[in-house]
Design a protein around this motif. Sequence first.
Motif, PDB file in Angstrom:
ATOM      1  N   ASP A 226     -29.304  65.858  11.510  1.00  0.00           N
ATOM      2  CA  ASP A 226     -28.920  66.081  10.121  1.00  0.00           C
ATOM      3  C   ASP A 226     -28.913  64.767   9.344  1.00  0.00           C
ATOM      4  O   ASP A 226     -29.320  64.725   8.175  1.00  0.00           O
ATOM      5  CB  ASP A 226     -27.535  66.733  10.045  1.00  0.00           C
ATOM      6  CG  ASP A 226     -27.527  68.172  10.543  1.00  0.00           C
ATOM      7  OD1 ASP A 226     -28.566  68.852  10.402  1.00  0.00           O
ATOM      8  OD2 ASP A 226     -26.493  68.612  11.073  1.00  0.00           O
TER       9      ASP A 226
ATOM     10  N   GLY B 208     -22.942  66.735   3.165  1.00  0.00           N
ATOM     11  CA  GLY B 208     -23.243  67.854   4.041  1.00  0.00           C
ATOM     12  C   GLY B 208     -22.437  69.078   3.675  1.00  0.00           C
ATOM     13  O   GLY B 208     -21.323  68.986   3.166  1.00  0.00           O
TER      14      GLY B 208
ATOM     15  N   VAL C  95     -25.863  71.469   6.943  1.00  0.00           N
ATOM     16  CA  VAL C  95     -25.776  70.785   8.242  1.00  0.00           C
ATOM     17  C   VAL C  95     -25.111  71.701   9.251  1.00  0.00           C
ATOM     18  O   VAL C  95     -24.430  72.664   8.894  1.00  0.00           O
ATOM     19  CB  VAL C  95     -24.991  69.459   8.136  1.00  0.00           C
ATOM     20  CG1 VAL C  95     -25.675  68.503   7.163  1.00  0.00           C
ATOM     21  CG2 VAL C  95     -23.544  69.701   7.705  1.00  0.00           C
TER      22      VAL C  95
END
Length: 232
Positions: free
Chosen positions: A100, A118, A201
């Motif tokens: 990620d 995220g 994410v």
Amino acid sequence: MDNTDFRDTWLIIPCYNEGTVIQDVIENARKTFPNIVAVNDGSADDSAARIHAGGAHLVNHPVNLGQGAGIQTGVEYARRQPGAKYFVTFDADGQHQVKDVIRMVNRLRNEAVDIIVGTRFGRPRAADDQVPWIKRVVLKTVVLLSPTTRRLGLSDAHNGLRVFNKKVADEMNIRMNGMSHASEIVGMIDDKGWRVAEEPVDILYTEYSMSKGQSLINGVNILADGILARRL
């Protein structure tokens, strides 16, 4: 496999009593990101020794000051390093994933944004979604209670995985030491006009990480800290 040179990127890991896992977290991340600073926030265990063994830069707080203070100390250390352009806040307990971070840093290189946050809620919920239901309720409630978060288009302001550029690093000044730093960062995004985006994410909720902070009382603390941050 991504062959990008990430020597211009610094991972910032606040750490409090994570000696069980922190070395593995650092060693795994350093396969891709050679520059890591871990802030040992007054841990009572062997976190400092494990950070050193993992190969990260080690900064020690003599007493426990809280995650916000750990992040601020790490940002101040990283932004002074030659060639540092991109910065990542990364959890010490193994919840965040390198794949990620790679995607987020590459977006930051190529898009007109200053900070990417995220989100656990940026795509349809999958059958194997690991976000505990109480965590989901708390996080969505935090967003509902924060007009600034909604105005910025953020759906998961308490996600600890963030990637940002040197402008943000130079201007970041976290004053709230505890979990309320997340709400404070949202306020800075708004006040300073940082261009923000989200990135879906995957968070790994292991038995270890669940035992560290996914309880109901932790959720109540997040809500209370968010209210306190707005009042201050």
